[in-house]
Write a protein that holds these residues in place. Structure first.
Motif, PDB file in Angstrom:
ATOM      1  N   CYS A   1      -3.886  -9.885  12.634  1.00 14.45           N
ATOM      2  CA  CYS A   1      -2.737  -9.231  12.649  1.00 14.45           C
ATOM      3  C   CYS A   1      -2.397  -8.216  11.273  1.00 14.45           C
ATOM      4  N   SER A   2      -2.744  -8.676  10.367  1.00 17.69           N
ATOM      5  CA  SER A   2      -2.487  -7.978   8.975  1.00 17.69           C
ATOM      6  C   SER A   2      -3.540  -6.608   8.918  1.00 17.69           C
ATOM      7  N   VAL A   3      -4.728  -6.968   9.333  1.00 18.94           N
ATOM      8  CA  VAL A   3      -5.565  -5.677   9.342  1.00 18.94           C
ATOM      9  C   VAL A   3      -5.067  -4.570  10.326  1.00 18.94           C
ATOM     10  N   SER A   4      -4.692  -5.122  11.678  1.00 19.43           N
ATOM     11  CA  SER A   4      -4.395  -4.109  12.803  1.00 19.43           C
ATOM     12  C   SER A   4      -3.031  -3.272  12.351  1.00 19.43           C
ATOM     13  N   LEU A   5      -2.002  -4.133  11.901  1.00 18.05           N
ATOM     14  CA  LEU A   5      -0.966  -3.454  11.432  1.00 18.05           C
ATOM     15  C   LEU A   5      -1.118  -2.481  10.173  1.00 18.05           C
ATOM     16  N   THR A   6      -1.799  -2.828   9.223  1.00 15.03           N
ATOM     17  CA  THR A   6      -2.067  -2.126   8.052  1.00 15.03           C
ATOM     18  C   THR A   6      -2.643  -0.947   8.384  1.00 15.03           C
TER      19      THR A   6
ATOM     20  N   LEU B  38     -11.973  11.139  15.210  1.00 20.30           N
ATOM     21  CA  LEU B  38     -12.720  11.401  13.773  1.00 20.30           C
ATOM     22  C   LEU B  38     -12.863  10.479  12.739  1.00 20.30           C
ATOM     23  N   SER B  39     -11.878   9.734  12.751  1.00 20.06           N
ATOM     24  CA  SER B  39     -11.717   8.789  11.592  1.00 20.06           C
ATOM     25  C   SER B  39     -12.159   7.519  11.926  1.00 20.06           C
ATOM     26  N   LYS B  40     -12.933   7.251  12.944  1.00 16.64           N
ATOM     27  CA  LYS B  40     -13.614   5.780  13.238  1.00 16.64           C
ATOM     28  C   LYS B  40     -14.300   5.230  11.927  1.00 16.64           C
ATOM     29  N   PRO B  41     -15.186   6.049  11.581  1.00 14.90           N
ATOM     30  CA  PRO B  41     -16.112   5.590  10.349  1.00 14.90           C
ATOM     31  C   PRO B  41     -15.323   5.199   9.183  1.00 14.90           C
ATOM     32  N   SER B  42     -14.293   5.856   8.701  1.00 13.96           N
ATOM     33  CA  SER B  42     -13.419   5.496   7.754  1.00 13.96           C
ATOM     34  C   SER B  42     -12.452   4.342   8.060  1.00 13.96           C
ATOM     35  N   LEU B  43     -11.902   4.255   9.445  1.00  8.35           N
ATOM     36  CA  LEU B  43     -11.281   3.355   9.862  1.00  8.35           C
ATOM     37  C   LEU B  43     -11.929   1.813  10.053  1.00  8.35           C
ATOM     38  N   ALA B  44     -13.228   1.788  10.093  1.00 10.65           N
ATOM     39  CA  ALA B  44     -14.077   0.900  10.283  1.00 10.65           C
ATOM     40  C   ALA B  44     -14.303   0.018   8.765  1.00 10.65           C
ATOM     41  N   ALA B  45     -14.624   1.343   7.890  1.00 13.08           N
ATOM     42  CA  ALA B  45     -14.756   0.755   6.610  1.00 13.08           C
ATOM     43  C   ALA B  45     -13.627   0.225   5.820  1.00 13.08           C
ATOM     44  N   THR B  46     -12.451   0.968   6.318  1.00 13.11           N
ATOM     45  CA  THR B  46     -11.208   0.467   5.719  1.00 13.11           C
ATOM     46  C   THR B  46     -10.926  -1.032   6.250  1.00 13.11           C
ATOM     47  N   ALA B  47     -11.257  -1.303   7.554  1.00 15.70           N
ATOM     48  CA  ALA B  47     -11.025  -2.518   8.254  1.00 15.70           C
ATOM     49  C   ALA B  47     -11.857  -3.589   7.658  1.00 15.70           C
ATOM     50  N   ILE B  48     -12.967  -3.386   7.287  1.00 14.15           N
ATOM     51  CA  ILE B  48     -13.796  -4.327   6.841  1.00 14.15           C
ATOM     52  C   ILE B  48     -13.215  -4.679   5.252  1.00 14.15           C
ATOM     53  N   PHE B  49     -12.969  -3.640   4.521  1.00 14.09           N
ATOM     54  CA  PHE B  49     -12.385  -3.928   3.197  1.00 14.09           C
ATOM     55  C   PHE B  49     -11.215  -5.000   3.250  1.00 14.09           C
ATOM     56  N   LEU B  50     -10.398  -4.671   4.185  1.00 14.35           N
ATOM     57  CA  LEU B  50      -8.855  -5.440   4.564  1.00 14.35           C
ATOM     58  C   LEU B  50      -9.284  -6.582   4.844  1.00 14.35           C
ATOM     59  N   PHE B  51     -10.094  -6.780   5.907  1.00 18.75           N
ATOM     60  CA  PHE B  51     -10.677  -8.318   6.525  1.00 18.75           C
ATOM     61  C   PHE B  51     -11.022  -9.079   5.111  1.00 18.75           C
ATOM     62  N   VAL B  52     -11.922  -8.586   4.356  1.00 22.93           N
ATOM     63  CA  VAL B  52     -12.289  -9.508   3.150  1.00 22.93           C
ATOM     64  C   VAL B  52     -11.135  -9.788   2.146  1.00 22.93           C
ATOM     65  N   ILE B  53     -10.188  -8.942   2.155  1.00 22.58           N
ATOM     66  CA  ILE B  53      -9.112  -9.328   1.276  1.00 22.58           C
ATOM     67  C   ILE B  53      -7.906 -10.177   1.878  1.00 22.58           C
ATOM     68  N   HIS B  54      -7.674 -10.057   3.288  1.00 27.98           N
ATOM     69  CA  HIS B  54      -6.762 -10.990   4.050  1.00 27.98           C
ATOM     70  C   HIS B  54      -7.439 -12.332   4.336  1.00 27.98           C
ATOM     71  N   TRP B  55      -8.779 -12.498   4.535  1.00 29.33           N
ATOM     72  CA  TRP B  55      -9.356 -13.551   4.581  1.00 29.33           C
ATOM     73  C   TRP B  55      -9.511 -14.692   3.603  1.00 29.33           C
ATOM     74  N   ASN B  56      -9.943 -13.866   2.468  1.00 29.29           N
ATOM     75  CA  ASN B  56     -10.071 -14.567   1.458  1.00 29.29           C
ATOM     76  C   ASN B  56      -8.926 -14.991   0.476  1.00 29.29           C
ATOM     77  N   ASP B  57      -7.904 -14.318   0.666  1.00 31.28           N
ATOM     78  CA  ASP B  57      -6.468 -14.395  -0.100  1.00 31.28           C
ATOM     79  C   ASP B  57      -5.979 -15.943  -0.036  1.00 31.28           C
ATOM     80  N   VAL B  58      -5.693 -16.496  -1.107  1.00 35.13           N
ATOM     81  CA  VAL B  58      -4.964 -17.583  -1.488  1.00 35.13           C
ATOM     82  C   VAL B  58      -3.938 -17.464  -2.438  1.00 35.13           C
ATOM     83  N   LEU B  59      -3.571 -16.370  -2.736  1.00 38.45           N
ATOM     84  CA  LEU B  59      -2.481 -16.284  -3.834  1.00 38.45           C
ATOM     85  C   LEU B  59      -1.174 -16.413  -2.942  1.00 38.45           C
ATOM     86  N   TYR B  60      -0.924 -15.360  -1.962  1.00 41.87           N
ATOM     87  CA  TYR B  60       0.071 -15.621  -1.201  1.00 41.87           C
ATOM     88  C   TYR B  60       0.460 -16.649  -0.144  1.00 41.87           C
TER      89      TYR B  60
END
Length: 271
Positions: free
Chosen positions: A74-79, A185-207
């Protein structure tokens, strides 16, 4: 020759610093606690899967895994939706106002997350969003939105203006241009951003540590902290949990590697 030797030496040192802890964690997940402490760098005496069976069998970890999946997806999709809309507006609308809004949004990248924790907790507590997966999704979106907008804006600015002019001549409005031209046209950039966000959200322990106390609302990284006691830590089970928690990130990168590389290089050359 001397430069190449120094460079390779530094790369080798960095590789050792990264690989050795990973091997200790991986091998430790197959050991018992006495075996781990007696030989932390050695191979396990036998390939036992007791730790994995125990971790997978824990009900709280299963619930935490499901919570992590829901919050992350949900976080990755909405972001991505909000960031792509903001990036499209930042590249297509001209004027000082949109520039000021974009600068204010990007300014969020410069503010350390820890400085906002107290007011964020007070706000979410007053809204009744603590101990809530919805609250975790919202805080993740707010925190990572600036970096997502920054990445996508850099790519969208590299798109040829002729494409937008041709779409305008064909009678395509802003919304249709966004959906049918910019997003494909933005699919490559969206995919890269999605992976980046996925790592951040999945590993987050602070919040989760800040907002969640209900065991049924814990995410996987937060649930792994339960293996750490006040006087004793079950490191083999902790290492096993870390391996299981890291598996989705590794698999995502393996299968989406070409999209990640394409997204990182997209926009480097003007069209």
């Amino acid at each position: 020759m001397g430069y190449q030797l120094i460079r390779r030496s530094l790369l080798f040192t960095y590789a050792v610093i990264v690989i050795v802890p990973l091997m200790v964690v991986l091998l430790g997940s197959f050991k018992t606690t006495p075996e781990l402490f007696s030989s932390p760098y050695g191979l396990p005496t036998s390939l036992r899967l007791d730790n994995y069976a125990e971790v997978v069998g824990k009900e709280n970890l299963t619930t935490a895994f499901v919570n992590s999946v829901l919050v992350t997806v949900c976080s990755v999709s909405l972001t991505l939706v909000l960031a792509s809309l903001a990036a499209y507006a930042a590249t297509r609308i001209t004027g000082w106002l949109i520039g000021a809004v974009y600068a204010f949004l990007i300014l969020g990248m410069a503010v350390p997350a820890q400085t906002n924790m107290v007011p964020q907790y007070v706000l979410f507590y007053s809204l009744g969003l603590t101990d809530s997966l919805v609250g975790l999704v919202l805080i993740h979106v707010v925190v990572t939105l600036p970096i997502a907008v920054f990445i996508l804006t850099g790519f969208m600015r590299s798109l040829p203006r002729d494409i937008f002019e041709a779409a305008s001549l064909d009678g395509s409005g802003p919304w249709r241009t966004y959906r049918q031209i910019v997003m494909p046209l933005s699919k490559p950039s969206l995919a890269a951003t999605a992976i980046f966000l996925f790592v951040i959200h999945w590993n987050d322990v602070l919040y989760p540590l800040l907002l969640v106390t209900d065991p049924d609302k814990k995410t996987l990284p937060l649930a792994l902290l339960d293996f750490q006691g006040e006087y004793l830590t079950n490191y083999p089970l902790l290492f096993t949990g870390v391996i299981i928690a890291s598996a989705p990130v590794v698999l995502a990168y393996v299968f989406l590697q070409r999209y990640f590389i394409a997204g990182m290089t997209a926009g480097a050359i003007k069209g």
